[in-house]
Write an enzyme that holds these catalytic residues in place. Structure first.
Site, PDB file in Angstrom:
ATOM      1  N   SER A 240       0.820  -1.222   0.000  1.00 58.20           N
ATOM      2  CA  SER A 240       0.000   0.000   0.000  1.00 58.20           C
ATOM      3  C   SER A 240       0.852   1.269   0.000  1.00 58.20           C
ATOM      4  O   SER A 240       0.597   2.194  -0.775  1.00 58.20           O
ATOM      5  CB  SER A 240      -0.962  -0.004   1.180  1.00 58.20           C
ATOM      6  OG  SER A 240      -0.262  -0.134   2.395  1.00 58.20           O
ATOM      7  N   HIS A 270      -2.513  -8.482   2.461  1.00 62.02           N
ATOM      8  CA  HIS A 270      -2.003  -7.266   3.119  1.00 62.02           C
ATOM      9  C   HIS A 270      -3.011  -6.847   4.185  1.00 62.02           C
ATOM     10  O   HIS A 270      -3.241  -7.572   5.140  1.00 62.02           O
ATOM     11  CB  HIS A 270      -1.765  -6.216   2.014  1.00 62.02           C
ATOM     12  CG  HIS A 270      -1.004  -5.008   2.429  1.00 62.02           C
ATOM     13  ND1 HIS A 270      -0.193  -4.958   3.533  1.00 62.02           N
ATOM     14  CD2 HIS A 270      -0.918  -3.758   1.865  1.00 62.02           C
ATOM     15  CE1 HIS A 270       0.350  -3.755   3.635  1.00 62.02           C
ATOM     16  NE2 HIS A 270      -0.080  -3.006   2.636  1.00 62.02           N
ATOM     17  N   HIS A 316       5.636 -13.219   8.560  1.00 65.74           N
ATOM     18  CA  HIS A 316       5.817 -11.863   8.025  1.00 65.74           C
ATOM     19  C   HIS A 316       6.903 -11.870   6.966  1.00 65.74           C
ATOM     20  O   HIS A 316       7.842 -12.668   7.043  1.00 65.74           O
ATOM     21  CB  HIS A 316       6.184 -10.875   9.140  1.00 65.74           C
ATOM     22  CG  HIS A 316       5.917  -9.460   8.752  1.00 65.74           C
ATOM     23  ND1 HIS A 316       6.839  -8.694   8.079  1.00 65.74           N
ATOM     24  CD2 HIS A 316       4.821  -8.694   8.910  1.00 65.74           C
ATOM     25  CE1 HIS A 316       6.318  -7.504   7.867  1.00 65.74           C
ATOM     26  NE2 HIS A 316       5.096  -7.464   8.347  1.00 65.74           N
ATOM     27  N   ARG A 325       4.201  -4.769  17.772  1.00 62.65           N
ATOM     28  CA  ARG A 325       2.837  -4.224  17.798  1.00 62.65           C
ATOM     29  C   ARG A 325       1.895  -5.271  18.379  1.00 62.65           C
ATOM     30  O   ARG A 325       0.950  -4.954  19.095  1.00 62.65           O
ATOM     31  CB  ARG A 325       2.407  -3.823  16.379  1.00 62.65           C
ATOM     32  CG  ARG A 325       3.309  -2.755  15.758  1.00 62.65           C
ATOM     33  CD  ARG A 325       3.030  -2.560  14.282  1.00 62.65           C
ATOM     34  NE  ARG A 325       3.212  -3.775  13.517  1.00 62.65           N
ATOM     35  CZ  ARG A 325       2.885  -3.922  12.237  1.00 62.65           C
ATOM     36  NH1 ARG A 325       2.340  -2.904  11.586  1.00 62.65           N
ATOM     37  NH2 ARG A 325       3.089  -5.052  11.605  1.00 62.65           N
ATOM     38  N   ASP A 371      -1.732  -8.395  13.175  1.00 61.90           N
ATOM     39  CA  ASP A 371      -3.108  -8.747  12.833  1.00 61.90           C
ATOM     40  C   ASP A 371      -3.676  -9.865  13.703  1.00 61.90           C
ATOM     41  O   ASP A 371      -4.886 -10.073  13.742  1.00 61.90           O
ATOM     42  CB  ASP A 371      -3.192  -9.169  11.357  1.00 61.90           C
ATOM     43  CG  ASP A 371      -2.907  -7.999  10.442  1.00 61.90           C
ATOM     44  OD1 ASP A 371      -3.191  -6.858  10.843  1.00 61.90           O
ATOM     45  OD2 ASP A 371      -2.386  -8.215   9.335  1.00 61.90           O
TER      46      ASP A 371
END
Ligand code: CMX
Length: 441
Positions: A240, A270, A316, A325, A371
Site C-alpha cells: 500500500s 495485506h 511476516h 505491535r 493482525d
C-alpha cells in the site's frame, strides 16, 4: 502552520544529505538482484529510501528511529489515557522530533479546523449499495476529494518544483483531518442504518472517531488511539505505501495517491488479513463451542495447514521475531479483556502456533504479527463488524502514506520507473547466449 515551519527548517539539511549521497556515491553498489528475486515479488531488494519508518527484522517498526514501545512511552497522552495523541505521532512522523503535549494538541486543533468533508464524498459513498465493500467506499470517498486538491490547482497554474511539498502538506492535513468522518460515515451507512453522528469538537482525533460511530466510551477512545498509533506506517516498500508513493511520484495529488494505496491495502495478503484473523479465531470458537484446549487448537491448526491454508496472523515478509505491535496489543488484552473467549482462544493459538509453524521447516517467521490480535480487541470493545477492520487499518495508514509523499516532494524524488525484462532476455542473460540465437517465443 506548525508542520510547515518545522519542515522548512529541516528541508535544506535533508536536500544536502540526499544530494551528497547521489553526487559522491551515485555508483556505489548496495545490492544485486537475482533471477529468483525478480520472480518472487522483488523480495528484499532495496528499492526505496524514506526516513519516516524502517522495519527492523528483530525489533519491528521504528517510527523516525523510535521503536513502538518508545513511541508509546515518549509521545504525550491526553489526560488519564493509556495511549498518545494521534496528532503527536503525526508530528513525529513528519518532523522526526518528539512533540510536546502542546504541539500534539496544536496538530489536532489544526485538523479540527480542516475537518469539514466536501458533500461530493458523501454523494459518492451513497452511490454504493450498503453491502458494498467498505474499503471500496473508503477509497472512492478519498478519491472524490481530488477536485479539492490545492497541489493540483497550484501545479496547473505553474509553480517551482522545489515548493511542491507545500501544497502537498496542505492537502495531507486536509485529508487526515477529514478521513475519520468519512470512515464513520461508511460505518454508519453499513452497520447503523444510516444514523450519522456529528463530530464532537471537544474530543481528540481518535476519541472523536469512536464518538462518530456511536461507541462513546473512554475505553474505545483508547483502543482507537492504540490502533491508529500501531498501524500508522510500516516502511515505504509494502504494497500500500509503495503504491501510494509510486502514484505520487507521477505528481498525482495526495487524494489520487492515497486512494490507490488504500486499494492495495484492501488485498487479503495485506491489510485485509486483520479481518481474516478475527474470523479464523471466531470459527475456532464456533467449532469447539467455546475456548478450545491446547490439543484441540493444535488439531485445528494442523488441519488448516493440511488443507493448504495459512494460519492468519502468523508470519511476516520482513519480521523475524514477535511483532512488537502484537506485544503491545497482547499486554493491553491481558490487562483489559482476559475474560473474552476470542482473546482466550487467540492466546491459546499463540501458545501452540509458533512451534507448529517452526516444525514445517519452511515458514521463515513463526511468530505472530499485529493482525493476530487487532480484530479480537476491536470485537471486544464493540466493533463487531470484521468487514470494517481494514478501514480502521487504512485510517491509520493514511498518516504513513502522506508523510512519505510530502517528504518525497521535499527532497525532489523523481517519477519512479524501474525496469521490466522479458523471459527471453533473462534466458539470454543466464545462458550468456545472444538474443538472436534464442528461439523467439
Ligand atoms: N501459515 C502457514 N504457512 C505459512 C505461514 C503461516 N502463517 N506463513 C508463511 N507460511 C508459508 C508460506 O505460505 C510459504 O509456503 P510455500 O513455500 O508453500 O509457498 C512458506 O511458509 C515461506 O513463506 P515465508 O517466506 O515465511 O513468508 P512470505 O514472506 O512468503 O509471506 C506472509 C509472508 C505474511 C504473507 C505469510 O507469512 C502469511 O501468509 N501469513 C498469514 C497471513 C497474515 O498473517 N498476513 C498478515 C501480514 C501482516 C502484514 O503484512 O503486515
Amino acid at each position: 502552520m506548525l508542520l510547515e515551519n518545522k519542515i522548512s527548517d529541516k528541508i535544506q539539511v535533508w536536500r544536502e544529505r540526499v544530494n551528497r549521497l547521489k553526487q559522491e556515491y551515485g555508483d556505489f553498489v548496495i545490492s544485486t538482484v537475482t533471477v529468483d528475486q525478480i520472480y518472487s515479488g522483488i523480495r528484499g531488494v532495496p528499492i526505496q529510501v524514506s526516513d519516516i519508518s524502517y522495519v527492523d527484522p528483530e525489533k519491528g517498526v521504528r517510527y523516525q528511529g523510535y521503536t513502538i514501545e518508545e513511541c508509546i512511552k515518549l509521545l504525550p497522552n491526553p489526560e488519564n489515557c493509556s495511549f498518545p495523541y494521534v496528532g503527536g505521532l503525526y508530528y513525529l512522523l513528519m518532523t522526526g522530533e518528539l512533540p510536546t503535549a502542546a504541539k500534539a494538541v496544536a496538530i489536532e486543533d489544526e485538523w479540527r479546523g480542516r475537518a469539514e468533508v466536501p458533500k461530493v464524498v458523501f454523494d459518492v459513498i451513497d452511490a454504493f449499495p450498503d453491502d458494498a465493500s467498505a474499503m471500496a467506499m473508503f477509497s472512492a470517498g478519498i478519491l472524490a476529494m481530488s477536485s479539492t486538491s490545492k497541489f493540483a490547482a497550484q501545479y496547473a497554474e505553474g509553480m517551482d518544483k522545489k515548493d511542491f511539498w507545500l501544497p502537498m502538506l496542505d492537502d495531507s492535513m486536509d485529508l487526515i483531518a477529514r478521513a475519520p468522518e468519512i470512515c464513520a460515515y461508511i460505518y454508519n451507512k453499513k452497520y447503523r442504518g444510516h444514523q450519522h453522528i456529528d463530530p464532537d469538537p471537544n474530543l481528540d482525533y481518535a476519541a472523536n472517531f469512536a464518538h462518530m460511530i456511536g461507541l462513546d466510551e473512554p475505553k474505545v477512545y483508547d483502543l482507537i488511539r492504540m490502533s491508529l498509533i500501531l498501524l500508522a506506517d510500516h516502511e515505504n516498500a509494502n504494497v500500500s505505501a509503495h503504491t501510494a508513493h509510486l502514484v505520487g511520484s507521477a505528481l498525482s495529488d495526495i487524494y489520487l495517491a492515497c486512494s490507490a494505496g488504500l486499494n492495495g491495502l484492501a488485498g487479503p495478503l495485506h491489510g485485509l488479513a486483520n479481518q481474516e484473523c478475527f474470523k479464523f479465531i471466531q470459527d475456532m470458537v464456533n467449532v469447539f463451542g467455546g475456548v478450545p484446549t491446547e490439543e484441540q487448537a493444535l488439531d485445528y491448526l494442523n488441519s488448516t495447514l493440511d488443507s493448504g491454508r495459512v494460519i492468519p496472523g502468523y508470519g511476516h515478509a520482513v519480521l523475524r521475531n514477535i511483532d512488537p505491535r502484537f506485544s503491545v496489543e497482547y499486554k493491553y488484552g491481558k490487562f483489559t479483556v482476559t475474560d473474552d473467549p476470542y482473546f482466550q482462544t487467540a492466546d491459546i493459538v499463540f501458545k501452540v502456533a509458533p512451534e507448529l509453524l517452526k516444525r514445517t521447516g519452511k515458514v521463515k517467521n513463526p511468530w505472530p504479527n499485529v493482525d493476530a490480535l487487532t480484530g479480537v480487541l476491536f470485537h471486544h470493545f464493540g466493533l463487531t463488524h470484521a468487514n470494517f477492520y481494514t478501514v480502521l487499518f487504512g485510517l491509520s495508514r493514511l498518516m504513513g502514506f502522506t508523510c512519505h509523499i510530502v517528504w518525497a516532494r521535499a527532497v525532489n524524488k523523481p517519477i519512479e520507473r524501474p525496469k521490466a525484462l522479458t523471459t527471453r532476455i533473462l534466458e539470454a542473460m543466464v545462458t550468456e547466449d545472444s538474443l538472436e540465437n534464442l528461439v523467439r517465443k
